[in-house]
Design a protein around this motif. Structure first.
Motif, mmCIF file in Angstrom:
data_model
loop_
_atom_site.group_PDB
_atom_site.id
_atom_site.type_symbol
_atom_site.label_atom_id
_atom_site.label_comp_id
_atom_site.label_asym_id
_atom_site.label_seq_id
_atom_site.Cartn_x
_atom_site.Cartn_y
_atom_site.Cartn_z
ATOM 1 N N PRO A 1 2.109 4.581 -1.817
ATOM 2 C CA PRO A 1 1.527 5.480 -2.824
ATOM 3 C C PRO A 1 2.280 5.418 -4.161
ATOM 4 O O PRO A 1 3.494 5.180 -4.194
ATOM 5 C CB PRO A 1 1.665 6.867 -2.182
ATOM 6 C CG PRO A 1 1.776 6.602 -0.722
ATOM 7 C CD PRO A 1 2.501 5.297 -0.593
ATOM 8 N N GLU A 2 1.538 5.649 -5.251
ATOM 9 C CA GLU A 2 2.114 5.564 -6.590
ATOM 10 C C GLU A 2 3.271 6.547 -6.780
ATOM 11 O O GLU A 2 4.270 6.224 -7.425
ATOM 12 C CB GLU A 2 1.043 5.820 -7.655
ATOM 13 C CG GLU A 2 0.025 4.703 -7.785
ATOM 14 C CD GLU A 2 0.650 3.390 -8.235
ATOM 15 O OE1 GLU A 2 1.512 3.414 -9.138
ATOM 16 O OE2 GLU A 2 0.289 2.341 -7.666
ATOM 17 N N GLU B 1 0.813 -1.219 0.000
ATOM 18 C CA GLU B 1 0.000 0.000 0.000
ATOM 19 C C GLU B 1 0.846 1.267 0.000
ATOM 20 O O GLU B 1 0.518 2.265 0.658
ATOM 21 C CB GLU B 1 -0.966 -0.007 1.191
ATOM 22 C CG GLU B 1 -1.930 -1.183 1.165
ATOM 23 C CD GLU B 1 -2.924 -1.169 2.319
ATOM 24 O OE1 GLU B 1 -2.730 -0.351 3.242
ATOM 25 O OE2 GLU B 1 -3.881 -1.955 2.280
#
Length: 271
Positions: free
Chosen positions: A95-96, A93
């Motif tokens: 972040p991009e 999880e």
């Protein structure tokens, strides 16, 4: 005269139990954790003033540092593609934006390189597996490698090596199908090589170099055994229909027409 804004100051930096990780305190209050490399990069020291903007940059850099550490653990002992690393970080999880920054750092250090991965993967598969270039290409696509990099990587598996490996595979397959007629055996071996990812042209070369055991006595025994079973199975049909059905079945199994006719000629209508 406007009073100068008082910014938070670093009052303490303590080491965590995890090596290379530290806790930063601003104005005697715990503020955020940080990695050693980020601390060095931003030259964080006791007494340093840190505003909200600088803290945001530090925290973003620390996110990248943590993602980078995870990526290094995933890379430990294995080459990985960018897609594989990205998927691994997404599972955590992350972040991009942090993932993209991490991949940029890995590329800069040449710790991830899909072109190099493709070449290494092809060499390994050619040496240790029974898969041909078509399956190898499919596997690399699934790992996110671009077509140009795959094309370059497949140069590591020249046609001569494909044929050499293919002959070994074909001989193993022929042993598996040794109870079939030779023509049927060759058909199954060809199909097996296609399934494993070899091209038609290469398969033709492989079959030309493969030794298929042709023992006339064994061939006759195979035919006789199969004929007995099929002839019995068709016993409920009239004699001529029984012969036609038997011949059709045996021919589809790879037996030669002349050999089948020889056995059929020996049969007598018992109706």
């Amino acid at each position: 005269m406007t009073d100068k804004q008082v910014l938070p100051k670093v009052t303490k930096i303590t080491a965590q139990k995890r090596q290379g990780r530290y806790n930063v305190f601003l104005d005697d209050h715990y503020a955020f954790p940080i990695s050693e490399d980020v601390m060095i990069k931003f030259r964080i020291f006791k007494g340093m003033e840190i505003d909200d903007q600088l803290q945001a940059k530090i925290l973003a850099a620390d996110d990248v540092s943590k993602a980078y550490t995870r990526a290094l653990a995933f890379l430990s002992g294995h080459l990985r593609t960018e897609k594989e690393i990205k998927q691994k970080l997404q599972e955590n999880e992350i972040p991009e934006t942090t993932i993209e920054a991490t991949l940029k750092k890995l590329r800069g250090l040449n710790l991830v390189n899909d072109l190099q991965y493709a070449g290494s993967y092809v060499r390994t598969m050619a040496r240790t597996s029974d898969k041909g270039p078509i399956v190898i290409r499919r596997n690399l696509r699934a790992k996110g490698v671009l077509e140009n990099d795959i094309d370059e990587g497949l140069r590591e598996y020249p046609e001569e090596q494909q044929v050499e490996n293919g002959v070994e595979i074909a001989e193993k397959l022929s042993h598996r199908y040794r109870r079939d007629p030779v023509s049927k055996m060759k058909q199954k071996v060809r199909q097996g090589l296609m399934t494993k990812g070899f091209s038609g042209d290469v398969i033709t070369q492989i079959l030309a170099k493969t030794h298929f055991e042709m023992n006339p006595e064994l061939e006759d025994e195979k035919l006789q055994n199969e004929f007995t079973k099929v002839w019995h199975r068709n016993r409920r049909y009239p004699f001529m229909q029984r012969k036609l059905r038997t011949k059709r079945t045996l021919y589809s199994k790879g037996f030669q027409s002349d050999d089948i006719n020889r056995l059929l000629d020996q049969q007598v209508d018992s109706q």
